[in-house]
Design an enzyme around this catalytic site. Structure first.
Site, PDB file in Angstrom:
ATOM      1  N   ALA A  46      -4.900   9.750   6.109  1.00 13.20           N
ATOM      2  CA  ALA A  46      -4.847   8.621   5.256  1.00 13.20           C
ATOM      3  C   ALA A  46      -3.556   8.805   4.363  1.00 13.20           C
ATOM      4  O   ALA A  46      -3.115  10.066   4.105  1.00 13.20           O
ATOM      5  CB  ALA A  46      -6.025   8.376   4.338  1.00 13.20           C
ATOM      6  N   GLU A  47      -2.866   7.578   4.208  1.00 13.16           N
ATOM      7  CA  GLU A  47      -1.467   7.896   3.540  1.00 13.16           C
ATOM      8  C   GLU A  47      -1.823   8.349   1.964  1.00 13.16           C
ATOM      9  O   GLU A  47      -0.731   8.846   1.640  1.00 13.16           O
ATOM     10  CB  GLU A  47      -0.997   6.332   3.279  1.00 13.16           C
ATOM     11  N   ASN A  48      -2.859   8.204   1.328  1.00 13.26           N
ATOM     12  CA  ASN A  48      -3.032   8.876   0.117  1.00 13.26           C
ATOM     13  C   ASN A  48      -2.944  10.299  -0.074  1.00 13.26           C
ATOM     14  O   ASN A  48      -3.242  10.825  -1.120  1.00 13.26           O
ATOM     15  CB  ASN A  48      -3.851   8.146  -0.808  1.00 13.26           C
TER      16      ASN A  48
END
Lengths: 221, 255, 221, 255
Positions: A46-48
């Site tokens: 996930a990008e975060n």
């Protein structure tokens, strides 16, 4: 109207593109539905700043919900063995490394694999780009899951984009509610169609030129 | 410089009119809500805010009082963000075109970017670079008005560094030297912002003695930390309250 | 010849520029000697990715030597509470952050604070730059410790450099074996001289123009 | 891709003539000596080596057999490094102008850089950048032949990304998914090289099950790791032997 595949079935078809050892990033919408049906040994990023996390928390195991464990869509996930956390600079280096398979939603895909994810109709002044341009540019493989036509029945597979570009020539495979289509140097090629659909029926919903694969077949689910 | 351990109000008083301020925001996760509230309570004007996502918290959190960056709106001149949340506004019952009105009337400037370009621009600030050629967004609205250059047959966009005056940082735990550890994906952009900013104010749930944090696992070394704020017991932005809030949020968010 | 300060005394004078809470990086040579005499609460950073480490291992505590704990000069150090490790990209962001005081050796410093650290006389084809250009450019304050003259007795404080430049206008303070000199916008200013030395004697060993501070005094050690 | 766990010889067989190879080297610390020996045993030619320091190990280590990058010399066409160790050669009794002769005869190309610029060039490779404007080395030999540009009144040098074909990585421990943790300042450039390289071969002292490493403390996620080599018991490059070697080295190095 013939029956089209629902979103969950489209997600399950997308999942069949993933195999043990693959790393993937799942965009908002239909791609997120892939998470519940991943084969063993597929790791989600996930990008975060997390990779290899477990299934989402549900109301059944709400006591496991942890405010520090959210994915890119701000949903709460459970931990899994071998996962790791990192900052978002590292996360986007990873996203651009060519080591992830990116499954994205889409508003339009062109004959040459150009992708449009964002409308500007509502947010004319302030597009919500997020990480989509990075994900479309940097992946080993970009799979787009979207309905074949929009709410007005207009084709989403177009000759050239009318919505704003996200990334040019980035899409490898398109999974719609009626077909699976490969993007090649020679244009779009129909590989699979939904049960009950004919090639001509799919072409009639497609603005882009669409070749048919020699081994075109009914979608297996 | 020795880290100053103080209240949010005292720390935030170093923010001046026209400052460039950076912060992470990703729902409830890694978002320095305690510092947002302190900043919102000041009279500081014309800030430029660099932020991951500019929108209210996930469904329910606004009503429950979790501070989010939209409470800073009246202090802002400009927002630079990959994700400006107009739609989220309508979802939480706020006026859907609130931001749009501000923007169209010229009261609020905005600058669009992508998450990856945003991170790299902050990194470029941290490294003292003059700019870099980015492969992301060729032919898109991100490229509008920017210099492009072909290098080895590929086209790139010239992007500039971000070097904020003040970073507002959320960490899980600090030692008294300001060494920081985060928790899960609440790490996110916080360490990147801390390295890029000229000065950092950090909110944490716990402050421990030097030596209590594993030197292999410290993410942000204390050299980057100027002000350290312990979130008071019972504060809505504190870990204990977040844990309660999350239980309520699952039904709304993870549906 | 009058007596000059030895290297250890020069290092001790340099240490007096550091106070509780300061972060510093110590270059090879004389600067490294500062490590043994640091005031409490001064944290040392090394380019290869550590900050806040403890004293060097000696033959007396050799059992504490750990192959993973070496500084920029490849010397073995002991751990200390509050230290941390990081990769070298982070390390050089830190070095360029303006948050570290950099104590460096030097071959020459010019009137305008230009610094030369490397000779090309031996390694004509392959200079050993290491991290010196980053350290000289990015520090909050650059302190150079070096002998006032070279082995041939020639001044090292020069009008303009004859050795290759490391970084221009970067030096803030010069500590030599006969003087302490500040670099200002108005040139070099003599602040302190070694016991038994006169201003004229120091000027005679200095090629660069040298003003004298109103409160010039004997170096306190 | 699933991580392949195999011998050094098998892993290193993926290195091809003319490849660009990157590795950390800082004395005994974080240096993939086990992989150097495997690479030195091949017939691979014309490599370009990107390395932090190119010199023999600290005093004594050469005699004790610790592998160092100088054993790769006959395989190299070019070395890009901030620190090329001519002097160290003479200290260890080797011919002081050995490198100089190779360079002057045109058999070995070299390219000078700084540690900080080297790291940023690798990072630019990891992020897919076309290049960046660097503030370091203006007016120095580093700037020779390079484009410069004034941005906001300051001068910068155009530097290009490094994207090695193969990274040779030294870590302390891996799990079977390739997640890596390092030990102390042996971390150094290893994680930066791992992120920049198209393929990575990693030597470790220990391989554990997924879940045994703390997810907060994993430095290099397994996605970057292609080949994983456990250093055999008794190997000179292994942790146990290094610990012995270090005791002998203190008297020579820490004097």
């Amino acid at each position: 109207m013939k029956e089209r595949l629902d979103e969950l079935v489209m997600a399950m078809r997308a999942v069949r593109e993933l195999k043990h050892g693959d790393y993937c990033n799942l965009g908002l919408g239909i791609p997120q539905m892939c998470a519940a049906n991943l084969p063993e040994g597929v790791h989600v990023q996930a990008e975060n700043g997390v990779i290899g996390y477990g299934p989402l928390v549900t109301t059944d195991n709400v006591e496991q919900a942890d405010p520090g464990l959210i994915d890119a869509g701000a949903k709460f996930y459970t931990p899994a063995p071998g996962m790791s956390f990192f900052d978002m600079l590292t996360s986007f280096a990873m996203i651009r490394s060519g080591r992830l398979i990116s499954i994205l939603g889409g508003l339009q895909v062109s004959e040459t694999g150009d992708l449009a994810i964002h409308s500007l109709s509502y947010n004319d002044e302030y597009p919500q780009i997020g990480g989509s341009m990075d994900l479309a540019w940097g992946a080993k493989r970009v799979i787009v899951t979207m309905t074949h036509t929009n709410k007005e029945g207009k084709p989403k597979l177009v000759k050239s984009l009318t919505y704003p570009l996200t990334a040019a020539k980035c899409v490898n495979l398109i999974i719609t509610d009626v077909a699976v289509i490969e993007v090649t140097d020679h244009g779009l090629i129909l590989k699979e169609f939904a049960p009950g659909w004919s090639v001509d029926e799919i072409r009639s919903l497609t603005e882009a030129r669409l070749s048919v694969s020699d081994d075109v077949k009914v979608m297996e689910l | 410089m020795t880290v100053k351990i103080c209240s949010a109000a005292e720390a935030i008083s170093v923010v001046k009119d026209n400052d460039h301020v950076a912060s992470h925001m990703w729902g409830l996760c890694g978002t320095p809500g305690h510092l947002y509230r302190a900043l919102a309570a000041t009279n500081v004007k014309n800030l430029t805010l660099y932020i991951e996502n500019f929108l209210p918290g996930p469904p329910g959190t606004v009503e429950w009082g979790f501070p989010d960056p939209t409470m800073l709106l009246s202090h802002l001149k400009k927002i630079v963000t990959p994700y400006l949340g107009g739609r989220a506004y309508s979802r939480t019952g706020m006026q859907a075109d609130f931001l749009g009105d501000l923007i169209k009337s010229g009261k609020l400037e905005t600058e669009a970017t992508t998450h990856g370009v945003f991170m790299e621009r902050l990194h470029a600030g941290a490294m003292g670079l003059g700019g870099f050629y980015s492969p992301i967004g060729i032919g898109t609205i991100i490229a509008t008005g920017k210099e492009t250059r072909v290098i080895d047959g590929k086209e790139y966009i010239f992007e500039t560094p971000i070097r904020p005056d003040v970073g507002l940082i959320k960490a899980a735990k600090a030692d008294k030297l300001g060494n920081l550890v985060y928790h899960g994906s609440a790490r996110a952009a916080n360490p990147v912002i801390a390295m890029a900013s000229k000065m950092n104010i950090v909110e944490v749930d716990e402050i421990v003695e030097p030596g209590e944090l594993d030197p292999e696992c410290i993410v942000t070394p204390g050299i980057y930390v100027d002000y350290l704020v312990k979130i008071p017991e019972g504060d809505i932005a504190g870990a204990k309250n977040l844990k309660e809030l999350v239980k309520l949020a699952v039904a709304l968010v993870n549906k």
